[in-house]
Design a protein around this motif. Structure first.
Motif, PDB file in Angstrom:
ATOM      1  N   GLU A  41      48.808  41.050 -55.190  1.00  0.00           N
ATOM      2  CA  GLU A  41      48.660  42.288 -55.965  1.00  0.00           C
ATOM      3  C   GLU A  41      49.168  43.492 -55.190  1.00  0.00           C
ATOM      4  OE1 GLU A  41      44.651  42.640 -57.200  1.00  0.00           O
ATOM      5  OE2 GLU A  41      44.718  40.958 -58.591  1.00  0.00           O
ATOM      6  N   ASP A  76      48.645  56.806 -60.457  1.00  0.00           N
ATOM      7  CA  ASP A  76      47.972  55.598 -60.955  1.00  0.00           C
ATOM      8  C   ASP A  76      48.237  54.407 -60.038  1.00  0.00           C
ATOM      9  OD1 ASP A  76      46.996  57.032 -63.041  1.00  0.00           O
ATOM     10  OD2 ASP A  76      48.513  56.388 -64.483  1.00  0.00           O
ATOM     11  N   TRP A  77      49.494  54.261 -59.605  1.00  0.00           N
ATOM     12  CA  TRP A  77      49.800  53.140 -58.696  1.00  0.00           C
ATOM     13  C   TRP A  77      49.065  53.291 -57.361  1.00  0.00           C
ATOM     14  CZ3 TRP A  77      51.117  49.457 -61.429  1.00  0.00           C
ATOM     15  CH2 TRP A  77      52.069  49.532 -62.438  1.00  0.00           C
ATOM     16  N   LEU A 100      52.099  45.789 -56.509  1.00  0.00           N
ATOM     17  CA  LEU A 100      51.857  47.226 -56.674  1.00  0.00           C
ATOM     18  C   LEU A 100      52.731  48.047 -55.751  1.00  0.00           C
ATOM     19  CD1 LEU A 100      47.960  47.243 -57.013  1.00  0.00           C
ATOM     20  CD2 LEU A 100      49.639  47.551 -58.822  1.00  0.00           C
ATOM     21  N   ARG A 141      45.462  52.267 -57.919  1.00  0.00           N
ATOM     22  CA  ARG A 141      45.327  50.813 -58.025  1.00  0.00           C
ATOM     23  C   ARG A 141      45.499  50.134 -56.677  1.00  0.00           C
ATOM     24  NH1 ARG A 141      48.633  48.496 -63.052  1.00  0.00           N
ATOM     25  NH2 ARG A 141      47.576  46.607 -62.251  1.00  0.00           N
ATOM     26  N   GLN A 145      42.304  50.654 -54.860  1.00  0.00           N
ATOM     27  CA  GLN A 145      41.252  49.826 -55.442  1.00  0.00           C
ATOM     28  C   GLN A 145      41.384  48.374 -55.011  1.00  0.00           C
ATOM     29  OE1 GLN A 145      41.347  49.786 -59.684  1.00  0.00           O
ATOM     30  NE2 GLN A 145      39.457  48.627 -59.908  1.00  0.00           N
ATOM     31  N   VAL A 146      42.600  47.829 -55.041  1.00  0.00           N
ATOM     32  CA  VAL A 146      42.810  46.439 -54.641  1.00  0.00           C
ATOM     33  C   VAL A 146      42.516  46.257 -53.156  1.00  0.00           C
ATOM     34  CG1 VAL A 146      44.562  44.648 -54.391  1.00  0.00           C
ATOM     35  CG2 VAL A 146      44.443  45.987 -56.487  1.00  0.00           C
TER      36      VAL A 146
END
Length: 986
Positions: A784, A215-216, A788, A219, A222-223
């Motif tokens: 972010e 999941d990390w 993350l 993300r 995605q960022v």
């Protein structure tokens, strides 16, 4: 554990009660239990197992049918066992659940299972010596004392060779099941399952953490706006962070340049807007002065209208006050007319009186009404007294009715008390007679059963006598045949001896080595085998004769006992007498046990009589008091009624007449007040009219109407004042704007370009805002990504030790469950069982080598099975003659018996040591000797002799005839149609 005594009754093939004295049987340490096939040898071992555990071994325990089919209906099925365990002497009695015929009616009823344990020596731990009667508690005590459960006991004490032959040839799975039952390795299976459950739990936890790391990563991608790489790691995250930092620096430089350009454009726009504002103000001031110049005449009209309205304001106020006074005068006149109408309605006709006369008339009316107030109270009291009179009439009626009811109950009490006393005497008499009647009923019931059974007992006796005569005849015939054969054999004995002579060998009779004329056997010569067969027939006939005699004796005993009890009585006489006794019992039963209840009822009746007498006296007192009160109250009501009739006149009552007088007085007062108010309002109206005319003249108006025409509402006056003030203020403000120093030199005809400056400023602002947004976006992305990245690093740090621990747990679970790095494919449970099997093989080898005269030994193998199946439970046989290891399935029948017996004895030793049951003083070996030759049987008997060393008792169960000559102490099971019996022999 040592067995002392066993009793079986209606159990298995034993119809009656049979007793086995193990102390007598085991005096030499070895005894034989023999008999025909199916006679019930193994049933005695089943009885021992049932007494201890409530179950029997093998397939017989699955049927749950232990009662003898030949037993009498009244004979209970039970097993009694006396034994000593760990120094404690105890007796156990058990009965299974079985169906028996109902004693009354047809059909069957279920006899429940029962168990009891009685301590014949002091109980352990200083407990109570009372018998234990709960089935489950008896089972727990037995298992605790023996140190083993039922399955282990069946394998350790009752050695079933047939099962161990199967065990010897079984595969790994079947052998594992038996060893698990014996050694109780379920706890190791629990450990294996615990490892599997823990691995599943930790795997789920690991997948959860891996999912968190994924999941990390998702993300982060995605960022950053990138695709997820195949193998994301820390370097990939660092690259994303560096790229985001570089984008932040670039965006900040572009934002600084755009902000400077926007500030310059804003400055130019502000300058042009200030110039445009000055020009707008000049143009607005000139325009407003022009407009005010055009409205000069209108401003004059506003001033004139305002001055006239201010002068007419006083007159208008007086006129408004006069109008209110006119309305007040009209209201007072209307009130006078309403007051006069009310007076007429109330019957007052003197309306032409002046105000003073009206007030005097109203006072007289109020005084007359006041004189009636006392009589009004008397009227209210009269109403209350009448209500009380009605209540007293009802109370007097209730008292009279209650007195009559109580008296009727008192009149019936003596008869009821007498009846209760008579019933109590009957109950006491019935209680005294009932016990004797019940005893007589039981006696007659038993006599009736005996009388009804006498014909059947007679028939049984005749049948028994006939069978006895037949058995005697058969026995005499068999005996005579045996004597004839023996006589014939003796006659031909010389020929039998001559047949054994050989040339050159001495004669056993005369000793000569010469045999010139040996005797020759005749045609009717008898051989030894024929004589033996005849002897066996004679013995069998004798046994049948003895059985027939015993049955005849038992039938005669039962018939004589029943006849003696019945005497000369007939069945119908006994039945009639029993019916009479039962009727008497039912009659007495209806009254018995009720004496105390009847005594209590008599006492309650006496208390009820006292209560009723007290209640009657109370009602009589209440009746007397209420009648006296009613008499006085009636006299007062008659006297008061005469005075009230005179005072109320034509009205319904005094209160109504008083209310009328008061209402008329109030109406006359109202009329006087209204006439006074009309006179005062007329005078005030005339005075106001004179004041209004004088005020119009002083204000400069020719008439009141002219003044009212010039008057204006306060809103219009305020509006005129505002319009004049606003116009003056606007003119002053416009001239003040033109006089300002910063507007000097500004002409209304000048022009200023603001639009181009605004367009340039807006374009610069958009560019600056875009640059600021880019900076914020780049900084947000960088923040972010850093956050993350920290969480990704923390998730990796948490995941790594979990993965390492899971890998270790996964490998360990595979090893425990016989997989993975476990080269032998042995689970923990199999490993423990293999160790136990190795101990069994060592213990069994010592006996197998002795019984096989050193030829065979057991070989335990812990190698894995074929095609990767689990191993550890292999059991083969080493043949010293060939030096080869042979599968157990290649042994012959006799060799299999030796191996099975050795394995059973070795397993018994290991299980006994494992469970702590070292003091197993009694051991049974069931069947299997028929496969051995004489020499091997000698070896096996030698091993069994060793088992009884140290006081151990060994019982052999077999039908092999040769064992009867080898074992001196024997217990024979005799089989017959009426059930098996036991015979003690030497």
């Amino acid at each position: 554990m040592r067995l002392h005594r066993l009793e079986v009754c209606a159990f298995g093939p034993y119809a009656g009660r049979e007793v086995v004295d193990f102390d007598a049987l085991g005096a030499d340490g070895l005894f034989l239990l023999h008999g025909d096939t199916g006679a019930g040898k193994t049933t005695l071992l089943d009885a021992v197992a049932f007494a201890l555990f409530g179950a029997v071994p093998g397939a017989r325990g699955q049927v749950k049918r232990l009662r003898c089919d030949l037993a009498d209906a009244d004979t209970p099925t039970e097993v009694v066992l006396e034994l000593t365990v760990q120094g404690h002497h105890l007796r156990i009695v058990r009965s299974p659940e079985y169906e028996r015929p109902k004693r009354r009616g047809e059909g069957y009823t279920t006899q429940p299972a029962k168990a009891s344990l009685t301590w014949l020596s002091p109980p352990p731990d200083g407990g109570t010596a009372e018998a234990v009667t709960r089935i489950d508690e008896v089972g727990r005590i037995v298992e605790r004392l023996l140190g083993m459960n039922a399955q282990q006991f069946f394998q350790v004490v009752l050695l079933p060779q047939g099962e161990f032959a199967k065990f010897l040839r079984a595969d790994t799975t079947e052998r594992e099941k038996l060893l698990e039952r014996l050694f109780g390795t379920e706890r190791f299976a629990v450990v294996e399952q615990w490892f599997r459950d823990l691995r599943a739990e930790r795997r789920a936890e690991l997948e959860h953490r891996r999912s968190g790391v994924r999941d990390w990563v998702a993300r982060l991608a995605q960022v950053a706006g990138e695709e997820i790489p195949e193998d994301p790691d820390r370097d990939w995250v660092v690259t994303l962070q560096r790229r985001a930092a570089a984008e932040v620096d670039t965006a900040r430089r572009e934002e600084s340049d755009a902000r400077l350009a926007w500030e310059e454009a804003q400055a130019r726009l502000q300058e042009r807007r200030a110039a445009a504002e000055r020009l707008r103000r000049v143009r607005a001031a000139h325009t407003r002065l022009a407009e005010l110049e055009q409205r000069s005449e209108e401003r004059v009209r506003w001033s004139t209208e305002l001055e006239a309205a201010r002068r007419a304001a006083t007159v208008a106020e007086l006129v408004a006050e006069a109008e209110a006074g006119e309305e007040q005068y009209d209201r007072e006149v209307a009130e006078e007319e309403a007051a006069a109408r009310i007076c007429r309605e109330l019957g007052f006709t003197e309306l032409d009186l002046d105000v003073a006369e009206l007030r005097d008339r109203a006072g007289a009316l109020r005084e007359e009404a006041g004189g009636l107030s006392g009589l009004v109270d008397q009227a209210q009291r009269q109403h209350a007294d009448r209500q009380r009179l009605d209540v007293l009439d009802k109370l007097i009626a209730d008292d009279k009715e209650r007195i009559a009811i109580v008296q009727s109950k008192l009149d019936g009490l003596p008869e009821r008390v007498g009846e209760l006393l008579r019933q109590r005497e009957l109950a006491v008499e019935a209680e005294a007679k009932l016990e004797g009647v019940r005893a007589k009923e039981a006696e007659l019931t038993a006599l009736l059963v005996d009388a009804e059974a006498l014909p059947e007992l007679e028939r049984e006796l005749e049948d028994a006598r006939a069978a006895e005569n037949t058995a005697f005849a058969a026995y005499n015939e068999a005996k005579q045949a045996l004597l004839d054969l023996r006589e014939r054999r003796l006659a031909g004995m010389a020929a039998e001896l001559a047949a054994q002579l050989a040339a050159g060998e001495p004669c056993p009779v005369c000793g000569s080595e010469q045999h010139p004329e040996p005797a020759v056997a005749t045609d009717d010569a008898v051989s030894e085998d024929e004589e033996r067969v005849a002897a066996e027939r004679e013995a069998e006939a004798e046994r049948r004769r003895d059985e027939a005699t015993a049955k005849r004796y038992e039938a005669q005993r039962r018939r004589d006992a029943a006849a003696q009890r019945v005497g000369e009585r007939r069945v119908d006489e006994l039945a009639e007498e029993l019916a009479q006794v039962r009727d008497e019992r039912d009659r007495l039963g209806e009254h018995a046990g009720k004496s105390e209840a009847f005594a209590a009822s008599v006492e309650a009746a006496k208390k009820e009589e006292q209560s009723l007498m007290a209640e009657r006296a109370s009602c009589e007192r209440s009746l007397s008091e209420n009648e006296a009160e009613r008499s006085l109250l009636a006299e007062r009501i008659v006297e008061r009624e005469r005075a009230l009739a005179e005072a109320r006149g034509e009205f319904p009552d005094v209160s109504a007449r008083r209310d009328h007088l008061l209402a008329l007085g109030r109406a006359v007062d109202r009329l006087a007040d209204a006439r006074t108010a009309v006179s005062a309002a007329g005078r005030q109206r005339d005075e106001r009219r004179r004041s209004i005319a004088e005020a119009a003249r002083r204000a400069g108006f020719a008439s009141v109407d002219e003044a009212l025409a010039a008057a204006r509402p306060s809103e219009r006056i305020a509006e005129l004042e505002r319009l004049i003030t606003d116009a003056d203020a606007e003119e002053a403000a416009a001239r003040g704007v033109l006089d300002e120093p910063d507007l000097a030199g500004v002409s209304p005809d000048d022009e200023v370009d603001v639009d181009s400056a605004e367009a340039a400023a807006q374009e610069a602002q958009k560019r600056s805002e875009t640059a600021v947004a880019a900076v914020h976006a780049a900084e947000r992305t960088a923040r972010e990504l850093n956050t993350l990245a920290q969480r990704f690093e923390a998730a990796l740090a948490e995941l790594e030790p979990v993965e390492w621990e899971f890998a270790e747990l996964d490998a360990l679970t595979d090893v425990v469950n016989g997989r993975g790095q476990n080269a032998r494919r042995m689970s923990l449970r199999s490993y423990v069982l293999a160790a136990r099997l190795e101990e069994v093989a060592v213990a069994a080898t010592a006996r197998l080598r002795s019984m096989s005269q050193g030829r065979y030994s057991f070989v335990h193998s812990d190698a894995a099975g074929s095609r990767g199946t689990r191993g550890g439970l292999g059991l083969d046989v080493l043949d010293d003659y060939s030096g080869m290891v042979r599968p157990a399935k290649t042994l012959s029948g006799g060799e299999s018996f030796l191996a099975s017996l050795s394995l059973a004895l070795g397993l018994a030793d290991v299980v006994a040591a494992e469970t702590g049951g070292a003091l197993l003083d009694t051991l049974f070996v069931d069947e299997g000797f028929g496969t051995l030759d004489s020499e091997t049987l000698d070896v096996v008997m030698g091993v069994l002799d060793e088992l009884r060393a140290g006081g151990r008792v060994v019982g052999l169960v077999s039908h092999v005839e040769e064992l009867r000559q080898r074992v001196p102490t024997r217990l024979r099971v005799r089989k017959s149609r009426s059930g098996s019996t036991l015979v003690m022999g030497g």
